[in-house]
Design a protein around this motif. Structure first.
Motif, mmCIF file in Angstrom:
data_model
loop_
_atom_site.group_PDB
_atom_site.id
_atom_site.type_symbol
_atom_site.label_atom_id
_atom_site.label_comp_id
_atom_site.label_asym_id
_atom_site.label_seq_id
_atom_site.Cartn_x
_atom_site.Cartn_y
_atom_site.Cartn_z
ATOM 1 N N LYS A 134 -28.104 -37.092 -12.401
ATOM 2 C CA LYS A 134 -27.903 -38.516 -12.649
ATOM 3 C C LYS A 134 -26.456 -38.899 -12.373
ATOM 4 O O LYS A 134 -26.179 -39.935 -11.759
ATOM 5 N N ALA A 135 -25.537 -38.049 -12.825
ATOM 6 C CA ALA A 135 -24.120 -38.318 -12.579
ATOM 7 C C ALA A 135 -23.821 -38.283 -11.080
ATOM 8 O O ALA A 135 -23.079 -39.132 -10.562
ATOM 9 N N GLU A 136 -24.401 -37.302 -10.385
ATOM 10 C CA GLU A 136 -24.200 -37.214 -8.933
ATOM 11 C C GLU A 136 -24.783 -38.427 -8.224
ATOM 12 O O GLU A 136 -24.170 -38.970 -7.302
ATOM 13 N N ALA A 153 -22.908 -41.109 -6.013
ATOM 14 C CA ALA A 153 -23.339 -41.370 -4.633
ATOM 15 C C ALA A 153 -23.596 -42.857 -4.420
ATOM 16 O O ALA A 153 -23.243 -43.416 -3.367
ATOM 17 N N ILE A 154 -24.219 -43.503 -5.405
ATOM 18 C CA ILE A 154 -24.477 -44.945 -5.291
ATOM 19 C C ILE A 154 -23.155 -45.707 -5.240
ATOM 20 O O ILE A 154 -22.981 -46.623 -4.435
ATOM 21 N N LYS A 155 -22.212 -45.313 -6.087
ATOM 22 C CA LYS A 155 -20.907 -45.975 -6.086
ATOM 23 C C LYS A 155 -20.221 -45.768 -4.739
ATOM 24 O O LYS A 155 -19.670 -46.716 -4.159
ATOM 25 N N ASP A 156 -20.263 -44.534 -4.223
ATOM 26 C CA ASP A 156 -19.663 -44.259 -2.915
ATOM 27 C C ASP A 156 -20.335 -45.084 -1.820
ATOM 28 O O ASP A 156 -19.660 -45.614 -0.925
ATOM 29 N N ALA A 157 -21.679 -45.187 -1.883
ATOM 30 C CA ALA A 157 -22.405 -45.962 -0.870
ATOM 31 C C ALA A 157 -22.006 -47.432 -0.935
ATOM 32 O O ALA A 157 -21.806 -48.082 0.102
ATOM 33 N N SER A 165 -23.500 -48.954 7.963
ATOM 34 C CA SER A 165 -23.696 -49.754 6.749
ATOM 35 C C SER A 165 -25.165 -49.762 6.336
ATOM 36 O O SER A 165 -25.501 -49.644 5.155
ATOM 37 N N SER A 166 -26.052 -49.865 7.320
ATOM 38 C CA SER A 166 -27.489 -49.825 7.046
ATOM 39 C C SER A 166 -27.892 -48.478 6.459
ATOM 40 O O SER A 166 -28.704 -48.410 5.528
ATOM 41 N N ASP A 167 -27.312 -47.398 6.988
ATOM 42 C CA ASP A 167 -27.602 -46.059 6.464
ATOM 43 C C ASP A 167 -27.138 -45.922 5.013
ATOM 44 O O ASP A 167 -27.839 -45.355 4.178
ATOM 45 N N PHE A 168 -25.955 -46.441 4.718
ATOM 46 C CA PHE A 168 -25.468 -46.391 3.332
ATOM 47 C C PHE A 168 -26.363 -47.216 2.410
ATOM 48 O O PHE A 168 -26.652 -46.825 1.282
ATOM 49 N N SER A 169 -26.811 -48.347 2.897
ATOM 50 C CA SER A 169 -27.707 -49.194 2.103
ATOM 51 C C SER A 169 -29.020 -48.469 1.825
ATOM 52 O O SER A 169 -29.542 -48.502 0.704
ATOM 53 N N GLN A 170 -29.555 -47.777 2.828
ATOM 54 C CA GLN A 170 -30.791 -47.014 2.665
ATOM 55 C C GLN A 170 -30.580 -45.873 1.674
ATOM 56 O O GLN A 170 -31.416 -45.602 0.823
ATOM 57 N N MET A 171 -29.425 -45.189 1.766
ATOM 58 C CA MET A 171 -29.126 -44.087 0.846
ATOM 59 C C MET A 171 -29.057 -44.600 -0.594
ATOM 60 O O MET A 171 -29.565 -43.981 -1.503
ATOM 61 N N GLU A 172 -28.437 -45.768 -0.762
ATOM 62 C CA GLU A 172 -28.346 -46.345 -2.105
ATOM 63 C C GLU A 172 -29.742 -46.671 -2.637
ATOM 64 O O GLU A 172 -30.053 -46.412 -3.807
ATOM 65 N N ALA A 173 -30.593 -47.222 -1.790
ATOM 66 C CA ALA A 173 -31.949 -47.553 -2.222
ATOM 67 C C ALA A 173 -32.758 -46.308 -2.553
ATOM 68 O O ALA A 173 -33.549 -46.296 -3.489
ATOM 69 N N ASP A 174 -32.567 -45.235 -1.791
ATOM 70 C CA ASP A 174 -33.305 -43.996 -2.025
ATOM 71 C C ASP A 174 -32.806 -43.226 -3.243
ATOM 72 O O ASP A 174 -33.536 -42.432 -3.807
ATOM 73 N N THR A 175 -31.555 -43.441 -3.617
ATOM 74 C CA THR A 175 -30.973 -42.663 -4.710
ATOM 75 C C THR A 175 -31.235 -43.276 -5.998
ATOM 76 O O THR A 175 -31.701 -43.846 -6.637
#
Length: 179
Positions: free
Chosen positions: A85-87, A91-95, A169-179
């Motif tokens: 959860k912390a990771e 990751a969401i904050k980094d994204a 930017s789209s990849d980071f947005s997708q990563m945030e949504a997946d995480t």
């Protein structure tokens, strides 16, 4: 004669007493046999109950061991989930930070391309349209001191820098949504 009657009476009493004693002995022996059979039966039941207690005690010990192992596993899994959860939060904050940085970079680049004429300031269209002749650069380094001539279309696929940044930017947005 009295003595004969008396002896006969005593003999009769004695016979009655012996019959009573024999009868009582028979009852006692039957009762004793019955009681011994019941004792044997109860001893067997007691042995069965002791064996059942041993089986149940073993089962309880095994269940307690399983509970201990399960509790340890649950604690470990909880710790792993906390770390995950912390990771994920990091990751969401980094994204999000990366998306903000990319948005700023795109804005700076678009401003640069607008000022250089590579992107139309009003319609945000490119100066170079597909099908138009490519920009010719001089071989003389002295002309390199001149203003930006727009060598590459910043939004042209796949090498245009704005296109690359938008994809990242789209990849980071997708990563945030997946995480």
């Amino acid at each position: 004669q009295k003595m004969i009657f008396r002896l006969m009476a005593e003999q009769t009493d004695e016979d009655e007493h012996k019959n009573w004693c024999d009868n009582e002995m028979s009852k006692t022996n039957a009762s004793k046999t019955d009681k011994e059979e019941k004792i044997e039966e109860l001893d067997l039941k007691l042995d069965e109950a002791k064996a059942q207690v041993e089986v149940l005690t073993t089962a309880i010990e095994e269940a307690n061991d399983a509970v201990t192992k399960l509790t340890a596993f649950m604690e470990e899994a909880t710790e792993v989930r906390k770390i995950g959860k912390a990771e994920n939060k990091a990751a969401i904050k980094d994204a999000r930070d990366a998306q903000d940085a990319i948005a700023q970079a795109i804005a700076v680049l678009e401003q640069h391309y607008k000022e250089s004429g590579a992107i139309d300031k009003e319609a945000l269209e490119f100066m170079q349209q597909q099908g138009s002749a490519p920009v010719q650069l001089s071989d003389k380094p002295s002309t390199w001191d001149s203003s930006y001539t727009g060598v590459a279309d910043p939004k042209q696929q796949p090498e245009g820098i704005i296109t690359v940044l938008e994809k990242v930017s789209s990849d980071f947005s997708q990563m945030e949504a997946d995480t």
